[in-house]
Design a protein around this motif. Sequence first.
Motif, PDB file in Angstrom:
ATOM      1  N   ASP A 175       0.800  -1.218   0.000  1.00  0.00           N
ATOM      2  CA  ASP A 175       0.000   0.000   0.000  1.00  0.00           C
ATOM      3  C   ASP A 175       0.833   1.268   0.000  1.00  0.00           C
ATOM      4  OD1 ASP A 175       1.041  -0.203   2.511  1.00  0.00           O
ATOM      5  OD2 ASP A 175      -0.835   0.162   3.580  1.00  0.00           O
ATOM      6  N   SER A 176       2.158   1.146  -0.228  1.00  0.00           N
ATOM      7  CA  SER A 176       3.004   2.340  -0.179  1.00  0.00           C
ATOM      8  C   SER A 176       4.330   2.118  -0.907  1.00  0.00           C
ATOM      9  CB  SER A 176       3.282   2.732   1.277  1.00  0.00           C
ATOM     10  OG  SER A 176       4.009   1.690   1.941  1.00  0.00           O
ATOM     11  N   PHE A 177       5.000   3.242  -1.175  1.00  0.00           N
ATOM     12  CA  PHE A 177       6.381   3.228  -1.633  1.00  0.00           C
ATOM     13  C   PHE A 177       7.223   3.753  -0.469  1.00  0.00           C
ATOM     14  CE2 PHE A 177       3.881   4.260  -5.491  1.00  0.00           C
ATOM     15  CZ  PHE A 177       4.166   3.133  -6.238  1.00  0.00           C
TER      16      PHE A 177
ATOM     17  N   THR B  53       2.227  13.228  -7.559  1.00  0.00           N
ATOM     18  CA  THR B  53       2.098  12.452  -8.795  1.00  0.00           C
ATOM     19  C   THR B  53       1.323  11.172  -8.550  1.00  0.00           C
ATOM     20  OG1 THR B  53       4.211  13.341  -9.604  1.00  0.00           O
ATOM     21  CG2 THR B  53       3.376  11.344 -10.674  1.00  0.00           C
ATOM     22  N   LEU B  54       1.618  10.499  -7.447  1.00  0.00           N
ATOM     23  CA  LEU B  54       0.881   9.280  -7.098  1.00  0.00           C
ATOM     24  C   LEU B  54      -0.598   9.574  -6.924  1.00  0.00           C
ATOM     25  CD1 LEU B  54       0.604   6.324  -6.221  1.00  0.00           C
ATOM     26  CD2 LEU B  54       1.385   7.005  -3.931  1.00  0.00           C
ATOM     27  N   ASP B  55      -0.931  10.650  -6.222  1.00  0.00           N
ATOM     28  CA  ASP B  55      -2.345  11.011  -5.998  1.00  0.00           C
ATOM     29  C   ASP B  55      -3.061  11.253  -7.321  1.00  0.00           C
ATOM     30  OD1 ASP B  55      -1.944  10.842  -3.266  1.00  0.00           O
ATOM     31  OD2 ASP B  55      -1.707  12.996  -2.983  1.00  0.00           O
ATOM     32  N   LEU B  56      -2.404  11.978  -8.219  1.00  0.00           N
ATOM     33  CA  LEU B  56      -2.995  12.263  -9.523  1.00  0.00           C
ATOM     34  C   LEU B  56      -3.222  10.974 -10.308  1.00  0.00           C
ATOM     35  CD1 LEU B  56      -3.802  14.161 -11.900  1.00  0.00           C
ATOM     36  CD2 LEU B  56      -1.379  14.152 -12.543  1.00  0.00           C
ATOM     37  N   CYS B  57      -2.196  10.143 -10.373  1.00  0.00           N
ATOM     38  CA  CYS B  57      -2.295   8.913 -11.164  1.00  0.00           C
ATOM     39  C   CYS B  57      -3.325   7.955 -10.575  1.00  0.00           C
ATOM     40  CB  CYS B  57      -0.929   8.250 -11.265  1.00  0.00           C
ATOM     41  SG  CYS B  57       0.270   9.210 -12.235  1.00  0.00           S
ATOM     42  N   ARG B  58      -3.383   7.861  -9.268  1.00  0.00           N
ATOM     43  CA  ARG B  58      -4.399   7.022  -8.625  1.00  0.00           C
ATOM     44  C   ARG B  58      -5.798   7.519  -8.974  1.00  0.00           C
ATOM     45  NH1 ARG B  58      -4.332   3.508  -4.695  1.00  0.00           N
ATOM     46  NH2 ARG B  58      -6.279   4.384  -3.902  1.00  0.00           N
TER      47      ARG B  58
ATOM     48  N   LEU C 234      -4.652   0.655  -8.547  1.00  0.00           N
ATOM     49  CA  LEU C 234      -3.280   0.862  -8.101  1.00  0.00           C
ATOM     50  C   LEU C 234      -3.273   0.711  -6.583  1.00  0.00           C
ATOM     51  CD1 LEU C 234      -0.454   1.664  -9.222  1.00  0.00           C
ATOM     52  CD2 LEU C 234      -1.033   4.028  -8.665  1.00  0.00           C
ATOM     53  N   GLY C 235      -2.478  -0.216  -6.075  1.00  0.00           N
ATOM     54  CA  GLY C 235      -2.503  -0.524  -4.652  1.00  0.00           C
ATOM     55  C   GLY C 235      -1.867   0.534  -3.772  1.00  0.00           C
ATOM     56  N   GLN C 236      -0.776   1.145  -4.233  1.00  0.00           N
ATOM     57  CA  GLN C 236      -0.027   2.073  -3.388  1.00  0.00           C
ATOM     58  C   GLN C 236      -0.762   3.404  -3.226  1.00  0.00           C
ATOM     59  OE1 GLN C 236       1.354   0.401  -5.963  1.00  0.00           O
ATOM     60  NE2 GLN C 236       2.683  -1.050  -4.894  1.00  0.00           N
ATOM     61  N   LYS C 237      -0.809   3.880  -1.977  1.00  0.00           N
ATOM     62  CA  LYS C 237      -1.497   5.126  -1.671  1.00  0.00           C
ATOM     63  C   LYS C 237      -0.582   6.191  -1.090  1.00  0.00           C
ATOM     64  CE  LYS C 237      -5.803   2.655  -0.585  1.00  0.00           C
ATOM     65  NZ  LYS C 237      -6.828   2.370   0.461  1.00  0.00           N
ATOM     66  N   LYS C 238       0.517   5.787  -0.506  1.00  0.00           N
ATOM     67  CA  LYS C 238       1.390   6.730   0.200  1.00  0.00           C
ATOM     68  C   LYS C 238       2.829   6.577  -0.245  1.00  0.00           C
ATOM     69  CE  LYS C 238       0.574   9.069   3.235  1.00  0.00           C
ATOM     70  NZ  LYS C 238       0.220  10.531   3.231  1.00  0.00           N
TER      71      LYS C 238
END
Length: 293
Positions: free
Chosen positions: A240-242, A267-272, A283-287
Amino acid sequence: MTDFLGNDYLMERRLKDLDPDLHKRFSDMVFACQNLLSNYKLIFPDYTDHSEFHAMNVINFCNKLIGTKDIEKLCPDEMYILLNSCYLHDVGMGTTPKLYEEFKEKVDVRSYTDSKPDAGIADIIRNFHHEFSGLFIEKYADLFEFPSKEYTYAIKQIARGHRKTNLYDEQKYPSAYKLPNGNTVCLPYLAALIRLADEIDVVAERNPKLLYDLELPTDALQIQENKKLAAVKELDFEQDSFVLVAEESDLETKEGLIKMVDKMQLTLDLCRDVIEKRTPFSLGQKKVLIHFL
């Protein structure tokens, strides 16, 4: 940190199994582009890596983001388009003077140059290289033997999508873009993948110690950028994260790393959000987290 040579080649292997012709077309394109991506060094000798090594890293990270669960949802056309887009997304960084004169007439650079009257050619190329990459793909589509103009458009749009472009635009990034063979391609998903993978590689995989002498008296901003990248030791993909692992460093470098992680989170927030709202994928990663050694 996973080296690109140790990746599972998830899309590459599956594409070869499902559509050997498209796989060969991709392999031939890579062969045709040998050393082409390294041309960026002629314009940006002290800049972070934009060579074929970066391109392969971006493919590797896309493979990781897709994973074995979603790879079966992708048709061979989507894998072929994404692989080509990943490999060519930064080709615009090596725009030659002749191509620059041609491409700048097709890209609206005036708003940028009006606000930055001292901007040189290198500044313009860096700011618009995603657009120049798209124009390069379009110009040399016959050389790369893309199957049709529809494939060329999709590859161009995904390559452009690695920065700045509006991934919510249904006209430019349709969720079900039709190909001549009757298949559809989910452009916003592929573009979101390449944008996030490119951001991850900027943060995680580029080691300036392998590319430059960090003590050379180059541009001050680039020296500080190299110090940040050199402090990064690992990026772990959790469910759930990088998690970015970095050496404890001086205050300026540490603050720079935190800002870099904040940018990656945006960028992650936008792509999610794009993937959730516009595609059937997930997409599993949130943070994005950082851990200092």
